[in-house]
Design an enzyme around this catalytic site. Structure first.
Site, PDB file in Angstrom:
ATOM      1  N   LYS A 182     -39.456 -10.249 -25.807  1.00 52.47           N
ATOM      2  CA  LYS A 182     -39.896 -10.526 -27.184  1.00 52.47           C
ATOM      3  C   LYS A 182     -40.545 -11.903 -27.220  1.00 52.47           C
ATOM      4  O   LYS A 182     -39.883 -12.913 -26.973  1.00 52.47           O
ATOM      5  CB  LYS A 182     -38.714 -10.503 -28.155  1.00 52.47           C
ATOM      6  N   GLU A 260     -33.942 -22.552 -20.832  1.00 55.94           N
ATOM      7  CA  GLU A 260     -34.809 -23.732 -20.725  1.00 55.94           C
ATOM      8  C   GLU A 260     -34.970 -24.240 -22.155  1.00 55.94           C
ATOM      9  O   GLU A 260     -35.714 -23.674 -22.942  1.00 55.94           O
ATOM     10  CB  GLU A 260     -36.128 -23.301 -20.085  1.00 55.94           C
ATOM     11  N   CYS A 294     -41.804 -29.024 -24.179  1.00 59.82           N
ATOM     12  CA  CYS A 294     -40.401 -29.464 -24.011  1.00 59.82           C
ATOM     13  C   CYS A 294     -40.316 -30.670 -23.092  1.00 59.82           C
ATOM     14  O   CYS A 294     -39.311 -31.377 -23.109  1.00 59.82           O
ATOM     15  CB  CYS A 294     -39.570 -28.349 -23.404  1.00 59.82           C
ATOM     16  N   GLU A 392     -36.098 -34.213 -31.072  1.00 64.43           N
ATOM     17  CA  GLU A 392     -37.443 -33.998 -30.518  1.00 64.43           C
ATOM     18  C   GLU A 392     -38.444 -33.888 -31.674  1.00 64.43           C
ATOM     19  O   GLU A 392     -38.265 -33.051 -32.558  1.00 64.43           O
ATOM     20  CB  GLU A 392     -37.451 -32.665 -29.774  1.00 64.43           C
TER      21      GLU A 392
HETATM   22  C1  SIN Z   1     -42.297 -26.099 -22.020  1.00 63.45           C
HETATM   23  O1  SIN Z   1     -42.742 -26.843 -22.870  1.00 63.45           O
HETATM   24  O2  SIN Z   1     -41.266 -25.450 -22.226  1.00 63.45           O
HETATM   25  C2  SIN Z   1     -42.950 -25.864 -20.684  1.00 63.45           C
HETATM   26  C3  SIN Z   1     -43.860 -26.904 -20.265  1.00 63.45           C
HETATM   27  C4  SIN Z   1     -44.375 -26.740 -18.853  1.00 63.45           C
HETATM   28  O3  SIN Z   1     -44.319 -25.673 -18.252  1.00 63.45           O
HETATM   29  O4  SIN Z   1     -44.855 -27.735 -18.322  1.00 63.45           O
END
Ligand code: SIN
Length: 490
Positions: A182, A260, A294, A392
């Protein structure tokens, strides 16, 4: 058979279940909009519990044959999928820009990035070794073999609508697992297009199933996977609260998880750093996807003696960044994903300024461009009392914190529940070794801002999650080890 598609041909509006494009069982649909303009790009099937269960049924039926396919047969399918992604890189790049907002060059770059994981895991499929364990008793042979874990549920975010799903599906298929997935409600079209190309590449019916769902429908759809004991693994990229929810809700069926999650990455500039290189590295890592990754630095720590100089150098470069719709060939930063994202950025900047931060660049919405634009921003005199020090921001904002010595910098960098990426700049080799060892993060950039690679392990520690994506380690998350003990061999 055509293998290069027009953008319009890549836009799919149904779920992909058991090799077929289907409507939702309850007939519901939802709109996917362009974040630059708010215009509706497509109205697509809105999946619920019944669709999620149908996807699992298909994945369960397809599993035995896919598991038993020769690794080189699975590799061949993945290589064809990779080739189709490259052949359609322009159209896919446009689709990413259209629904996610990143400039076309970045959208196309994401296609190549995502495709690199597919090629990598196509090769890794043929290298899944086991062990013959040195003999412990006469007449007994002990070995360890690796087997696909079973059905994998992949739940993916909006910020990299192609790369994140590619780097989950590719290792799963390489390992011999079947997949239900999804994508995020903001960006399902790229994922659906990718699945269409996988089908064209020869992924058999039922091996890869994807349902799209709106924000409201996503919870019951995902719950159908969480509570189904046939789904053996969840792989998720997204926020820490959602990751914890998935871990809690899948506990009853003890699924394997790869999570993650959120970052809050520190970026430390020591006074022995090459400041030009540090500014360039920060621009690369911070402003990729407009700050919506991230691994983007969220807190920048600069040593007192170079603080003002570094701030001036950075502010000059940031003020020159071009903010524009993805369709502008010179755009470096596009719109943020939605109104909620811009609200959060504005809240963080306003809070920081009210607590004494100085605006060196940006610091405002760019309403003339559209509702979801925010100016790339540099804030000096940031402190731990500001919201952006612990949450964040996920936008184009660089807060500069001041520190006096190495111990203080490391302590501040690690003072967070998160541990995905961390960066530092220094030219002192002893310091490089010390700091790299002490930073609590799964990924550390040393005098480098661009870290991602299909050949490297991507993942975090602490509340940034567990599991690794990419690299030789990335396949293990989709495999289980079976110990075979054969007796009677005297
Ligand atoms: C992400 O922002 O989760 C992944 C970033 C990346 O693959 O560099």
């Amino acid at each position: 058979m055509a293998t290069k598609f027009e953008l319009s041909e890549l836009i799919r509006t149904g779920h992909f279940i058991d090799g077929q494009w289907v409507a939702s069982a309850n007939g519901k649909r939802f709109d996917v909009t362009n974040p630059a303009t708010g215009e509706v790009i497509a109205t697509i099937a809105d999946g619920g519990e019944a669709d999620a269960r149908a996807a699992t049924d298909a994945a369960a039926r397809a599993f035995p044959a896919w598991r038993d396919a020769l690794p080189k047969e699975r590799a061949a399918v993945l290589h064809r999928w990779h080739a189709l992604m490259l052949e359609n890189a322009d159209a896919l790049g446009h689709l990413i820009s259209l629904e996610q907002g990143k400039p076309f060059a970045e959208g196309r770059g994401e296609v190549l990035y995502g495709a690199s994981y597919v090629a990598w895991f196509a090769d890794e499929a043929t290298r899944i070794y086991g062990d013959l364990i040195p003999q412990q008793q006469r007449g007994k042979r002990m070995s360890a073999v690796k087997e696909p874990i079973g059905i994998v549920a992949a739940i993916t975010p909006w910020n990299f609508p192609l790369a994140m799903i590619a780097r989950k599906i590719a290792p799963a298929l390489a390992a011999g697992c079947t997949v239900v997935g999804k994508p995020a409600e903001d960006t399902p079209l790229t994922a659906l297009a990718l699945v269409m190309l996988a089908h064209e590449a020869g992924v058999p019916p039922g091996v890869l199933n994807l349902i799209a769902a709106s924000r409201e429908s996503a919870v019951p759809a995902v719950a159908a996977w969480l509570h189904d004991s046939r789904v053996r693994k969840i792989t998720f990229t997204g926020s820490t609260p959602v990751g914890k929810y998935l871990a809690r809700e899948s506990a009853d069926t003890l699924k394997k998880l790869s999570l993650e999650l959120g970052g809050n990455a520190p970026f430390i500039v020591f006074d022995d750093a090459d400041l030009e290189a540090a500014v360039s590295g920060l621009l690369v890592s911070k402003f990729r996807n407009g700050g919506q990754t991230c691994v983007c630095p969220n807190r920048v720590y600069v040593q007192s003696s170079v603080y003002e100089r570094f701030g001036d150098m950075l502010a000059r470069r940031v003020a020159a960044l071009k903010v524009a719709p993805a369709t502008d060939p010179d755009a470096q930063i596009g719109p943020m994903i939605n109104a909620r994202a811009v609200e959060k950025i504005a809240r963080h900047v306003d809070d920081a300024v009210s607590k004494g931060a100085r605006v060196l660049a940006g610091g405002k919405r760019l309403t003339a461009l559209g509702p979801n634009y925010y100016a790339p921003t540099v804030l000096a005199d940031a402190t731990g009392a500001m919201q952006l020090s612990c949450e964040e921001t996920f936008g184009p904002v660089v807060p500069l914190f001041r520190f006096d010595d190495e111990t203080q910098a490391i302590q501040a960098a690690n003072d967070t529940p998160f541990g995905l990426a961390a960066y530092f700049y220094s030219q002192n080799v002893r310091r490089i070794d010390r700091v790299a060892r002490q930073l609590e993060a799964g990924i550390v950039g040393i005098n480098e801002g661009a870290l991602a690679s299909e050949a490297a392990p991507f993942g975090g520690v602490k509340e940034s999650g567990y599991g690794r994506e990419g690299s030789k380690y990335g396949l293990d998350d989709y495999l289980s080890i079976k110990y075979l003990c054969q007796g009677g061999l005297e």
